[in-house]
Enzyme design. Structure first.
Site, PDB file in Angstrom:
ATOM      1  N   ASP A 245       0.984  -1.059  -0.004  1.00 25.90           N
ATOM      2  CA  ASP A 245      -0.135   0.066  -0.166  1.00 25.90           C
ATOM      3  C   ASP A 245       0.906   1.230  -0.070  1.00 25.90           C
ATOM      4  O   ASP A 245       2.159   1.052   0.157  1.00 25.90           O
ATOM      5  CB  ASP A 245      -0.782   0.073   1.214  1.00 25.90           C
ATOM      6  CG  ASP A 245      -2.031  -1.200   1.427  1.00 25.90           C
ATOM      7  OD1 ASP A 245      -2.458  -1.511   0.074  1.00 25.90           O
ATOM      8  OD2 ASP A 245      -2.393  -1.253   2.494  1.00 25.90           O
ATOM      9  N   LYS A 267      -3.532   4.155  -3.375  1.00 26.41           N
ATOM     10  CA  LYS A 267      -4.159   5.031  -3.855  1.00 26.41           C
ATOM     11  C   LYS A 267      -3.582   6.374  -4.181  1.00 26.41           C
ATOM     12  O   LYS A 267      -4.472   7.278  -4.484  1.00 26.41           O
ATOM     13  CB  LYS A 267      -5.430   5.129  -3.105  1.00 26.41           C
ATOM     14  CG  LYS A 267      -6.276   3.726  -2.930  1.00 26.41           C
ATOM     15  CD  LYS A 267      -7.283   3.826  -2.173  1.00 26.41           C
ATOM     16  CE  LYS A 267      -7.825   2.689  -1.049  1.00 26.41           C
ATOM     17  NZ  LYS A 267      -6.823   2.515  -0.087  1.00 26.41           N
ATOM     18  N   MET A 379      -7.580   8.332   9.763  1.00 26.54           N
ATOM     19  CA  MET A 379      -8.198   8.823   8.730  1.00 26.54           C
ATOM     20  C   MET A 379      -9.052  10.096   8.939  1.00 26.54           C
ATOM     21  O   MET A 379     -10.184  10.177   8.403  1.00 26.54           O
ATOM     22  CB  MET A 379      -8.763   7.643   7.920  1.00 26.54           C
ATOM     23  CG  MET A 379      -8.104   6.574   7.300  1.00 26.54           C
ATOM     24  SD  MET A 379      -8.913   5.469   6.473  1.00 26.54           S
ATOM     25  CE  MET A 379      -9.197   4.205   8.022  1.00 26.54           C
TER      26      MET A 379
HETATM   27  N1  SAH Z   1      -3.899  -0.513   9.582  1.00 26.37           N
HETATM   28  C1  SAH Z   1      -3.247   0.658   9.589  1.00 26.37           C
HETATM   29  C2  SAH Z   1      -4.189   1.669   9.529  1.00 26.37           C
HETATM   30  C3  SAH Z   1      -4.589   1.963   8.084  1.00 26.37           C
HETATM   31  S1  SAH Z   1      -5.573   3.152   7.881  1.00 26.37           S
HETATM   32  C4  SAH Z   1      -2.882   0.894  11.186  1.00 26.37           C
HETATM   33  O1  SAH Z   1      -3.045  -0.355  12.086  1.00 26.37           O
HETATM   34  O2  SAH Z   1      -2.079   1.733  11.655  1.00 26.37           O
HETATM   35  C5  SAH Z   1      -4.508   4.557   7.321  1.00 26.37           C
HETATM   36  C6  SAH Z   1      -4.707   5.621   8.594  1.00 26.37           C
HETATM   37  O3  SAH Z   1      -3.703   5.392   9.550  1.00 26.37           O
HETATM   38  C7  SAH Z   1      -4.144   7.086   8.179  1.00 26.37           C
HETATM   39  O4  SAH Z   1      -5.082   7.896   7.447  1.00 26.37           O
HETATM   40  C8  SAH Z   1      -3.578   7.569   9.510  1.00 26.37           C
HETATM   41  O5  SAH Z   1      -4.739   7.925  10.180  1.00 26.37           O
HETATM   42  C9  SAH Z   1      -3.102   6.239  10.200  1.00 26.37           C
HETATM   43  N2  SAH Z   1      -1.522   6.190  10.010  1.00 26.37           N
HETATM   44  C10 SAH Z   1      -0.994   5.289   9.568  1.00 26.37           C
HETATM   45  N3  SAH Z   1       0.386   5.263   9.585  1.00 26.37           N
HETATM   46  C11 SAH Z   1       0.435   6.445  10.175  1.00 26.37           C
HETATM   47  C12 SAH Z   1       1.578   6.975  10.629  1.00 26.37           C
HETATM   48  N4  SAH Z   1       2.912   6.831  10.379  1.00 26.37           N
HETATM   49  N5  SAH Z   1       1.523   8.605  11.154  1.00 26.37           N
HETATM   50  C13 SAH Z   1       0.313   8.702  11.354  1.00 26.37           C
HETATM   51  N6  SAH Z   1      -0.926   8.122  10.979  1.00 26.37           N
HETATM   52  C14 SAH Z   1      -0.755   7.022  10.483  1.00 26.37           C
END
Ligand code: SAH
Length: 461
Positions: A245, A267, A379
């Site tokens: 991703d 995306k 998100m």
């Molecule tokens: N499966 C992932 C989440 C995917 S949804 C998890 O468990 O973390 C994607 C969202 O995750 C982003 O929009 C943001 O809100 C958050 N996110 C993922 N990595 C991040 C990062 N390094 N810093 C801040 N937010 C993050």
């Protein structure tokens, strides 16, 4: 080679340990783990040795060493400066080790990694014991915790494999393939039942020379490659093809097996976006073709990651799935920002919620507006204003602390803090600059002073 490494069977055999203190206790533990019947001779036993004697684990002689003590022993270890120990043992032809004195010893006790029945011994031949210990620490991280289970699993199948595969070279090829297979990974992941089920098809395939495909659903953590788990790294090293991703950065992708085919399914604007259906189908197609398919996701695959949907889809078509949980953004990013998720003074619960749902339906913000809770919104950056409005409308104090963490755990990490009333203004300048979390709750006060000085924060991290 100055020393020949050998492994000695000490089960039920007599071992003598002369001396007391921490080095003696360490050797004692090793001797006990190898099943030796240990006698300790020392005029001044340490509390640890006393304890073992009282528990009946060892025989303790509270006196000075005498040369006859070595009689009938398989090995002798001296944790004392008394040269008589080495002399007595050598005269009796018994292997002896004097702690920190290689010149008096006839054998060396290596630094040991125990994944019984797999045991690794590391020795510097007395030249640099600390280096050997550092190497052990490195290898400890490399070797899966369930390596011993894998060895026992293989042992249980040895007879069956011999019965099915007659000639030795084919058998060797089978085992080479097995240790590299999803079935072996299932054992290492603690799923022995699934592994047993995978064995039969593996045995049948030996003639067809095809691989058993599988899907590895792996969480890569929030971005810092140091936050990958051991299981994630192992599965990444095995993959034939990887679907990843937009959250997977180059540093993480670098750790995937070099010859694995890389397919971007994110995306990001301007690039072809795979629909979820297309991803599901691609995973299935590749696994059915016998490939080890790595589905690499940011954070944890089961936290707002659609991992559940993908797992369900391929499993329904009879494909094995191995899951490697990851550190989800909320856990990793808050840790780096110095914000605890719960705290006895500030928050007794924590909720992870998405700012965007599949059908556009909104979360029940009213029920989430509680002062003793930490709310982490994934998100949610582009809807920060609306989310803050709804929380305040539901009664959340307008001065409740908030933080936004963007690109958490990465060198580009940004943390801004304020109060919920100003959330929209805090969020606006961050738009389009990377994934971000909104954090609402009193726990943020613990990091606020810190985060206002980003340079200091970075140094401390
Ligand atoms: N499966 C992932 C989440 C995917 S949804 C998890 O468990 O973390 C994607 C969202 O995750 C982003 O929009 C943001 O809100 C958050 N996110 C993922 N990595 C991040 C990062 N390094 N810093 C801040 N937010 C993050």
């Amino acid at each position: 080679m100055d020393y020949l490494p050998i492994f000695v069977d000490l089960k039920g055999r007599k071992a003598l340990l002369v001396g007391s203190g921490e080095p003696a206790l360490q050797k004692l533990r090793l001797l006990r783990r190898a099943g030796a019947a240990v006698t300790v001779v020392t005029p001044e036993p340490s509390a640890g040795i006393e304890g073992l004697a009282q528990a009946g684990e060892i025989v303790l002689e509270r006196r000075a060493f005498a040369a006859e003590d070595v009689r009938g022993c398989a090995v002798v270890i001296g944790a004392t400066a008394d040269p008589a120990v080495a002399t007595a043992a050598r005269e009796a032809g018994i292997p002896v080790n004097i702690v920190d004195h290689a010149e008096l010893s006839t054998f060396i006790v290596p630094a040991v990694i125990d994944r019984s029945p797999i045991v690794v011994g590391i020795s510097s031949g007395g030249a640099a014991p600390l280096l050997a210990r550092l190497l052990r620490a490195k290898l400890e991280l490399e070797l899966p915790a369930r390596l011993g289970d894998l060895a026992r699993f293989a042992q249980r199948f040895r007879g069956a494999v011999r019965a099915v595969i007659g000639d030795a070279p084919s058998r060797r090829r089978f085992w080479e393939r097995f240790f590299d297979s999803p079935a072996a990974e299932q054992v290492l992941a603690g799923n022995e039942r699934a592994a047993r089920e995978a064995m039969l098809p593996l045995l049948n395939r030996i003639s067809a020379h095809t691989q058993a495909g599988a899907v590895y659903l792996v969480g890569a953590g929030p971005g810092d490659p140091d936050l990958l788990t051991g299981r994630a790294l192992r599965l990444m090293q095995q993959a034939d093809i990887v679907f990843y991703d937009e959250l997977i950065g180059p540093e993480i992708l670098d750790r995937v097996r070099r010859d694995a085919l890389r397919v971007y399914v994110g995306k990001t604007k301007g690039r072809h976006a795979y629909t979820q259906d297309e991803i599901n189908q691609a995973l299935l197609r590749e696994a059915k073709a016998g490939r080890r398919v790595l589905r690499l996701k940011g954070g944890d695959p089961f936290v707002f990651g659609r991992g559940g949907e993908e797992m369900d889809h391929v499993r329904r078509h009879g494909i094995e799935v191995i899951v490697a949980p990851g550190i989800t953004a909320a856990i990793g990013c808050l840790a780096d920002a110095g914000i605890p998720l719960t705290h006895r003074d500030y928050a007794s619960s924590v909720t992870f919620v998405t700012g965007h749902t599949r059908d556009g339906a909104d979360a029940d913000w009213a029920s989430l507006a509680q002062s003793d809770r930490t709310l982490v919104v994934y998100m949610g950056l582009s809807r920060a204003g609306a989310i803050a409005d709804q929380l305040m409308a539901a009664g959340l104090d307008r001065t409740t602390p908030v933080a936004i963490i963007q690109n958490g755990t990465l060198p580009t990490q940004t943390v801004v803090t304020g109060v919920v009333r100003d959330l929209e203004a805090l969020a606006a300048p961050l738009a389009g600059q990377g994934p971000a979390l909104l954090v609402v709750g009193k726990v943020v006060t613990l990091a606020a002073a810190w985060a206002q000085q980003p340079d200091q924060a970075r140094v401390a991290v």
